[in-house]
Scaffold this motif. Structure first.
Motif, PDB file in Angstrom:
ATOM      1  N   VAL A 150      -1.237 -12.409   2.980  1.00 59.11           N
ATOM      2  CA  VAL A 150      -0.201 -11.401   3.225  1.00 59.11           C
ATOM      3  C   VAL A 150      -0.064 -10.476   2.020  1.00 59.11           C
ATOM      4  O   VAL A 150       0.218  -9.279   2.170  1.00 59.11           O
ATOM      5  CB  VAL A 150       1.143 -12.087   3.579  1.00 59.11           C
ATOM      6  CG1 VAL A 150       1.876 -12.586   2.360  1.00 59.11           C
ATOM      7  CG2 VAL A 150       2.033 -11.147   4.370  1.00 59.11           C
ATOM      8  N   ALA A 151      -0.290 -11.000   0.801  1.00 65.21           N
ATOM      9  CA  ALA A 151      -0.273 -10.142  -0.393  1.00 65.21           C
ATOM     10  C   ALA A 151      -1.455  -9.174  -0.375  1.00 65.21           C
ATOM     11  O   ALA A 151      -1.319  -7.994  -0.729  1.00 65.21           O
ATOM     12  CB  ALA A 151      -0.305 -10.998  -1.651  1.00 65.21           C
ATOM     13  N   SER A 152      -2.624  -9.666   0.050  1.00 63.83           N
ATOM     14  CA  SER A 152      -3.803  -8.803   0.157  1.00 63.83           C
ATOM     15  C   SER A 152      -3.585  -7.716   1.212  1.00 63.83           C
ATOM     16  O   SER A 152      -3.966  -6.555   1.011  1.00 63.83           O
ATOM     17  CB  SER A 152      -5.026  -9.648   0.513  1.00 63.83           C
ATOM     18  OG  SER A 152      -6.148  -8.848   0.792  1.00 63.83           O
ATOM     19  N   ILE A 153      -2.957  -8.085   2.327  1.00 64.28           N
ATOM     20  CA  ILE A 153      -2.667  -7.109   3.379  1.00 64.28           C
ATOM     21  C   ILE A 153      -1.711  -6.039   2.859  1.00 64.28           C
ATOM     22  O   ILE A 153      -1.883  -4.849   3.146  1.00 64.28           O
ATOM     23  CB  ILE A 153      -2.077  -7.819   4.612  1.00 64.28           C
ATOM     24  CG1 ILE A 153      -3.156  -8.646   5.312  1.00 64.28           C
ATOM     25  CG2 ILE A 153      -1.471  -6.815   5.594  1.00 64.28           C
ATOM     26  CD1 ILE A 153      -2.632  -9.516   6.441  1.00 64.28           C
ATOM     27  N   GLU A 154      -0.700  -6.460   2.094  1.00 65.72           N
ATOM     28  CA  GLU A 154       0.276  -5.505   1.555  1.00 65.72           C
ATOM     29  C   GLU A 154      -0.413  -4.491   0.647  1.00 65.72           C
ATOM     30  O   GLU A 154      -0.129  -3.284   0.715  1.00 65.72           O
ATOM     31  CB  GLU A 154       1.351  -6.262   0.780  1.00 65.72           C
ATOM     32  CG  GLU A 154       2.489  -5.395   0.268  1.00 65.72           C
ATOM     33  CD  GLU A 154       3.390  -4.895   1.381  1.00 65.72           C
ATOM     34  OE1 GLU A 154       4.125  -3.922   1.145  1.00 65.72           O
ATOM     35  OE2 GLU A 154       3.355  -5.475   2.494  1.00 65.72           O
ATOM     36  N   SER A 155      -1.328  -4.968  -0.195  1.00 66.71           N
ATOM     37  CA  SER A 155      -2.049  -4.068  -1.090  1.00 66.71           C
ATOM     38  C   SER A 155      -2.926  -3.096  -0.311  1.00 66.71           C
ATOM     39  O   SER A 155      -2.943  -1.886  -0.587  1.00 66.71           O
ATOM     40  CB  SER A 155      -2.903  -4.896  -2.067  1.00 66.71           C
ATOM     41  OG  SER A 155      -3.695  -4.054  -2.880  1.00 66.71           O
ATOM     42  N   GLU A 156      -3.634  -3.620   0.680  1.00 63.02           N
ATOM     43  CA  GLU A 156      -4.514  -2.751   1.474  1.00 63.02           C
ATOM     44  C   GLU A 156      -3.702  -1.776   2.321  1.00 63.02           C
ATOM     45  O   GLU A 156      -4.112  -0.632   2.527  1.00 63.02           O
ATOM     46  CB  GLU A 156      -5.418  -3.601   2.367  1.00 63.02           C
ATOM     47  CG  GLU A 156      -6.483  -2.796   3.087  1.00 63.02           C
ATOM     48  CD  GLU A 156      -7.496  -3.667   3.806  1.00 63.02           C
ATOM     49  OE1 GLU A 156      -8.452  -3.096   4.367  1.00 63.02           O
ATOM     50  OE2 GLU A 156      -7.325  -4.904   3.819  1.00 63.02           O
ATOM     51  N   LEU A 157      -2.534  -2.219   2.788  1.00 65.81           N
ATOM     52  CA  LEU A 157      -1.686  -1.342   3.587  1.00 65.81           C
ATOM     53  C   LEU A 157      -1.206  -0.156   2.758  1.00 65.81           C
ATOM     54  O   LEU A 157      -1.137   0.981   3.253  1.00 65.81           O
ATOM     55  CB  LEU A 157      -0.497  -2.139   4.125  1.00 65.81           C
ATOM     56  CG  LEU A 157       0.423  -1.446   5.137  1.00 65.81           C
ATOM     57  CD1 LEU A 157      -0.362  -0.976   6.346  1.00 65.81           C
ATOM     58  CD2 LEU A 157       1.533  -2.390   5.573  1.00 65.81           C
ATOM     59  N   ASP A 158      -0.886  -0.396   1.489  1.00 60.64           N
ATOM     60  CA  ASP A 158      -0.492   0.700   0.600  1.00 60.64           C
ATOM     61  C   ASP A 158      -1.623   1.714   0.457  1.00 60.64           C
ATOM     62  O   ASP A 158      -1.393   2.932   0.467  1.00 60.64           O
ATOM     63  CB  ASP A 158      -0.101   0.155  -0.771  1.00 60.64           C
ATOM     64  CG  ASP A 158       1.229  -0.587  -0.764  1.00 60.64           C
ATOM     65  OD1 ASP A 158       2.011  -0.377   0.184  1.00 60.64           O
ATOM     66  OD2 ASP A 158       1.475  -1.401  -1.684  1.00 60.64           O
ATOM     67  N   GLN A 159      -2.842   1.209   0.312  1.00 62.25           N
ATOM     68  CA  GLN A 159      -3.990   2.104   0.181  1.00 62.25           C
ATOM     69  C   GLN A 159      -4.211   2.913   1.451  1.00 62.25           C
ATOM     70  O   GLN A 159      -4.498   4.116   1.395  1.00 62.25           O
ATOM     71  CB  GLN A 159      -5.236   1.288  -0.156  1.00 62.25           C
ATOM     72  CG  GLN A 159      -5.175   0.552  -1.480  1.00 62.25           C
ATOM     73  CD  GLN A 159      -6.372  -0.363  -1.691  1.00 62.25           C
ATOM     74  OE1 GLN A 159      -7.392  -0.236  -1.036  1.00 62.25           O
ATOM     75  NE2 GLN A 159      -6.244  -1.308  -2.614  1.00 62.25           N
ATOM     76  N   VAL A 160      -4.075   2.262   2.608  1.00 64.24           N
ATOM     77  CA  VAL A 160      -4.283   2.954   3.881  1.00 64.24           C
ATOM     78  C   VAL A 160      -3.203   4.014   4.097  1.00 64.24           C
ATOM     79  O   VAL A 160      -3.489   5.114   4.573  1.00 64.24           O
ATOM     80  CB  VAL A 160      -4.297   1.939   5.046  1.00 64.24           C
ATOM     81  CG1 VAL A 160      -4.236   2.648   6.391  1.00 64.24           C
ATOM     82  CG2 VAL A 160      -5.544   1.080   4.976  1.00 64.24           C
ATOM     83  N   LEU A 203       5.289 -10.011   7.630  1.00 70.88           N
ATOM     84  CA  LEU A 203       4.275  -9.570   8.588  1.00 70.88           C
ATOM     85  C   LEU A 203       4.876  -8.664   9.657  1.00 70.88           C
ATOM     86  O   LEU A 203       4.241  -7.704  10.105  1.00 70.88           O
ATOM     87  CB  LEU A 203       3.609 -10.782   9.242  1.00 70.88           C
ATOM     88  CG  LEU A 203       2.598 -11.537   8.374  1.00 70.88           C
ATOM     89  CD1 LEU A 203       2.213 -12.854   9.041  1.00 70.88           C
ATOM     90  CD2 LEU A 203       1.354 -10.690   8.123  1.00 70.88           C
ATOM     91  N   SER A 204       6.105  -8.969  10.077  1.00 72.00           N
ATOM     92  CA  SER A 204       6.777  -8.116  11.053  1.00 72.00           C
ATOM     93  C   SER A 204       6.980  -6.712  10.498  1.00 72.00           C
ATOM     94  O   SER A 204       6.743  -5.708  11.181  1.00 72.00           O
ATOM     95  CB  SER A 204       8.119  -8.735  11.448  1.00 72.00           C
ATOM     96  OG  SER A 204       8.810  -7.904  12.358  1.00 72.00           O
ATOM     97  N   THR A 205       7.390  -6.641   9.229  1.00 73.23           N
ATOM     98  CA  THR A 205       7.554  -5.332   8.580  1.00 73.23           C
ATOM     99  C   THR A 205       6.214  -4.628   8.431  1.00 73.23           C
ATOM    100  O   THR A 205       6.104  -3.412   8.655  1.00 73.23           O
ATOM    101  CB  THR A 205       8.206  -5.514   7.202  1.00 73.23           C
ATOM    102  OG1 THR A 205       9.462  -6.186   7.347  1.00 73.23           O
ATOM    103  CG2 THR A 205       8.431  -4.167   6.529  1.00 73.23           C
ATOM    104  N   GLN A 206       5.194  -5.377   8.050  1.00 73.63           N
ATOM    105  CA  GLN A 206       3.868  -4.777   7.890  1.00 73.63           C
ATOM    106  C   GLN A 206       3.340  -4.254   9.222  1.00 73.63           C
ATOM    107  O   GLN A 206       2.681  -3.214   9.269  1.00 73.63           O
ATOM    108  CB  GLN A 206       2.908  -5.810   7.310  1.00 73.63           C
ATOM    109  CG  GLN A 206       3.165  -6.141   5.846  1.00 73.63           C
ATOM    110  CD  GLN A 206       2.246  -7.217   5.329  1.00 73.63           C
ATOM    111  OE1 GLN A 206       1.686  -8.003   6.083  1.00 73.63           O
ATOM    112  NE2 GLN A 206       2.101  -7.293   4.008  1.00 73.63           N
ATOM    113  N   ARG A 207       3.625  -4.968  10.306  1.00 69.69           N
ATOM    114  CA  ARG A 207       3.161  -4.515  11.608  1.00 69.69           C
ATOM    115  C   ARG A 207       3.821  -3.187  11.986  1.00 69.69           C
ATOM    116  O   ARG A 207       3.161  -2.273  12.495  1.00 69.69           O
ATOM    117  CB  ARG A 207       3.461  -5.557  12.677  1.00 69.69           C
ATOM    118  CG  ARG A 207       2.806  -5.243  14.036  1.00 69.69           C
ATOM    119  CD  ARG A 207       3.242  -6.165  15.141  1.00 69.69           C
ATOM    120  NE  ARG A 207       3.000  -7.551  14.813  1.00 69.69           N
ATOM    121  CZ  ARG A 207       3.948  -8.412  14.485  1.00 69.69           C
ATOM    122  NH1 ARG A 207       5.203  -8.028  14.421  1.00 69.69           N
ATOM    123  NH2 ARG A 207       3.657  -9.670  14.226  1.00 69.69           N
TER     124      ARG A 207
END
Length: 314
Positions: free
Chosen positions: A138-148, A220-224
């Motif tokens: 989930v930390a990796s997803i957060e970092s990649e989400l910022d980049q996207v 994850l709900s927030t990331q979605r």
């Protein structure tokens, strides 16, 4: 104990309990060990089937868990599975390979740890390792989400749509894995509490794990939702680029149409066309066509239909 397919020892004594670890073994071997622990018939069925959804439940005094073993460093189409079954003084783990190789469980089961040398303590340590990978993912997803997000909202960068949908798949896999375990903790909190009556220290560890799973599921709900906004912006960008391309194509077609109309007029069989019988009249007609195209180009650029100053709205 069988931790890898190459090892042949079926059992190992760990402290005051016996651990049996099976990796990609024949269902008959799995069934024999499940029966040895006197598990409920419903648990036997779940233990034998590969590809079951994650779950956590307490049935007939047995803790039963199916956990997806997700690799935090890459996108997997098929996560590995770890099945955990406790019973009396026995612990059974069954691992099914996915895109990620089977996790080494021996160091976790045999580790000297405050959670204790009991089947439930060992089950906790295995689950804790899995949940730690969930947290890393989930930390990796957060970092990649910022980049996207940065990529999508930067007008000078054309976003990578494949990366966006890979990210959505990672969020989906992790959400299903973490949410199912969290729901299991909530649904069987009473049963799990009864199992841990004699070990209040371990109960605290399990409560902490439940809190971690809740935090992961909430993030994850927030990331979605954030990714949905990113996808919407990506689709808007694609539509905007298509509109700009269509305007440019229409402008180029208009530029080609102007000299075509002039050539068509002077190609007709009339005797009294202007400049038709004038010396070098064709040069004047050609210059006129070029002037019309130049005026059209300036007009199109001013309206943002051509050139680098195209508008980014649709």
């Amino acid at each position: 104990m069988t931790e890898t397919p190459e090892e042949s020892a079926p059992k190992a004594a760990v402290g005051a309990f016996t651990w049996v670890g099976l990796v990609d073994r024949d269902p008959h071997d799995v069934l024999a060990e499940v029966r040895r622990l006197a598990a409920h018939p419903a648990l036997r069925e779940d233990s034998l089937q590969h590809g079951r959804p994650p779950k956590l439940e307490v049935l007939d005094g047995r803790l039963f868990v199916i956990a997806w073993d997700i690799d935090p460093d890459k996108v997997t189409k098929r996560p590995g599975e770890i099945i955990i079954l406790t019973g009396g003084t026995g612990l059974l783990t069954v691992q099914w390979d996915g895109d990620r190789p089977a996790r080494a469980l021996r160091p976790l089961v045999e580790r000297d740890d405050p959670t204790g040398a009991t089947p439930l303590g060992a089950a906790y340590r295995i689950l804790d390792a899995v949940v730690c990978d969930y947290e890393a993912t989930v930390a990796s997803i957060e970092s990649e989400l910022d980049q996207v997000e940065t990529q999508v909202f930067d007008p000078d960068v054309e976003e990578d749509y494949e990366r966006i949908y890979r990210l959505r798949r990672r969020i989906g896999h992790l959400d299903r894995a973490a949410s199912a375990l969290r729901q299991g903790f909530e649904a069987d909190s009473d049963g799990l509490g009864e199992l841990l009556e004699d070990d209040p220290g371990l109960r605290t560890f399990f409560r902490h794990m439940r809190s971690d799973l809740t935090a992961i599921a909430d993030l994850l709900s927030t990331q979605r939702m954030t990714l949905d906004a990113v996808v919407s912006s990506h689709e808007s960008n694609v539509s905007s680029r298509q509109n700009r391309d269509m305007r440019t194509i229409a402008a180029v077609a208009a530029l080609l149409a102007l000299p075509t109309v002039v050539a068509g007029l002077y190609g007709m069989n009339f005797k009294d066309m202007p400049l038709l019988h004038t010396g070098n009249g064709w040069v004047l007609v050609l210059i006129g066509a070029v002037v019309l195209d130049v005026v059209a180009v300036l007009l199109f650029r001013r309206r943002g239909w051509m050139g680098s100053n195209q508008r980014h709205d649709s």
